[in-house]
Scaffold this active site. Structure first.
Site, PDB file in Angstrom:
ATOM      1  CB  SER A 182      -0.930   0.008   1.224  1.00 53.65           C
ATOM      2  OG  SER A 182      -0.183   0.070   2.422  1.00 53.65           O
ATOM      3  CE  LYS A 183       3.234   1.776   4.715  1.00 54.43           C
ATOM      4  NZ  LYS A 183       2.595   0.472   4.922  1.00 54.43           N
ATOM      5  CB  ALA A 184       4.568   6.304  -2.034  1.00 56.19           C
TER       6      ALA A 184
END
Length: 402
Positions: A182-184
């Protein structure tokens, strides 16, 4: 109730595109998916994070949690003094303090941000500070500089972020990044520790890396005897995660610019409509990270759960806040902590949930909006119109200005 809703699908590129597929394919065809030393895939992602943060070292892990564990181990946290941290964090940061042989020492957040307030920290009670850049809003790092204990940055939401002209991940003695999906920047799973302290780099390495790498890199006489076994956790990053994350890091600047443009457009629309809503601000010399942008609701929200449900039902791109760990069973029932971390037997005192007024206000008065990282003017206009209708429902129900 509001009838306006968001009907445009959330704009996005595929999470893993052709470039990631090509990188993975090339790695598989190389015939080597495991790097027990500092192989080419690991070297590439570590060097890229060192360059991103302006640090001299970066050390890969199989998760952001493991990188936090490695950092807290490296700075020497103890069971007698806790790790000062905010409760506005993911449970992994809390558990990392236990993993490292210490415990979380909760302190309130600042009145104007989702981050730990250094003024509330008692250095005599802690062996380290864990400063989370929550929801990509950089913490006021210069305010931690005078604390006589090491400060570790939790950068899980803050890839590419900058505070007062200096990269997040370089302010503390170590910075810890998550590469969870879910991280950038994602490798599927993974983590990276950044530091300019060679001692912390080497001590963190002993916690979960292969003896082959330890033999190649350890020079500290106190650590050299650990080259054959070290602590024997298995924390090294899979090469597959490393090559995927390296591709994603290349596109990060463009995606961040798109998100900033979308946020600016949304903010302008909110201002023009005179809505009681504003993004948590950052200064002109600061660049936020992107995980879920916090907005302050400027009318009192008496029922945050119902407000969130109304936003969700209207199709707004809201992200839920983390659970209130201060009231979770793990934090309130000492027997559960003692079961997993025997060093806490007879030591754990549950936190008082009323001792954190700024944290409680943030939980009540904040919504998190996901901002697209592709150009999305039409979508942002529909989001603004839906926010207006949803907030009008709040006002109609008798809510008053804060």
């Amino acid at each position: 109730m509001a009838t306006q809703r968001v009907t445009i699908p959330f704009p996005k590129h595929p999470k893993y595109g052709d470039d990631e597929v090509s990188a993975v394919t090339a790695l598989i065809r190389s015939g080597s998916l495991s790097e027990i030393g500092r192989g080419p895939a690991v070297t590439a992602i570590e060097d890229a994070f060192a360059a991103l943060t302006g640090t001299t070292h970066a050390l890969s892990f199989n998760s952001g949690t493991a990188s936090l564990h490695g950092a807290l181990h490296a700075v020497g946290v103890t069971p007698d003094q806790g790790v000062a941290m905010s409760p506005m964090t993911w449970i992994s940061a809390i558990n990392a303090a236990f993993h490292a042989g210490s415990f979380p020492l909760f302190s309130d957040i600042s009145a104007d941000s989702p981050n730990l307030d250094p003024a509330g920290i008692n250095p005599s009670n802690c062996s380290a500070v864990l400063a989370t850049h929550a929801w990509g809003v950089p913490a006021s790092m210069e305010r931690f500089a005078d604390l006589p204990v090491p400060v570790v940055e939790d950068c899980s939401h803050a890839h590419g972020a900058v505070y007062r002209g200096r990269s997040i991940g370089s302010w503390g003695v170590a910075g810890c990044f998550s590469l969870q999906e879910s991280k950038a920047v994602s490798g599927g799973e993974g983590g990276v520790l950044t530091t300019s302290d060679p001692g912390i780099y080497q001590r963190a390495m002993t916690l979960g890396h292969h003896p082959f790498r330890l033999e190649e890199e350890l020079t500290d006489p106190e650590l050299v005897p650990l080259t054959e076994a070290a602590a024997s956790y298995k924390f090294r990053m899979p090469a597959l995660a490393a090559v995927i994350a390296r591709v994603q890091l290349r596109s990060l600047p463009d995606r961040m610019r798109n998100s900033e443009t979308n946020l600016a457009h949304l903010t302008q629309l909110i201002t023009e409509a005179d809505l009681p809503l504003a993004p948590v601000p950052v200064s002109d010399d600061t660049v936020r990270g992107w995980y879920g942008t916090p907005f302050t609701v400027q009318i009192r929200v008496s029922d945050p759960a119902s407000f969130f449900a109304a936003c969700k039902a209207a199709g707004l791109p809201v992200r839920a806040l983390y659970a209130d760990w201060l009231t979770s069973p793990l934090m309130t029932e000492p027997r559960l902590i003692e079961r997993y971390w025997p060093h806490m037997r007879g030591r754990w005192m549950p936190p008082g949930k009323h001792d954190f007024p700024n944290y409680q206000r943030f939980r009540r008065q904040t919504i998190l909006l996901k901002v697209p990282d592709v150009p999305s003017p039409d979508y942002m206009e529909q989001v603004a119109a839906t926010l207006a209708a949803t907030l009008q429902s709040l006002l109609s129900s008798g809510m008053k200005g804060t």
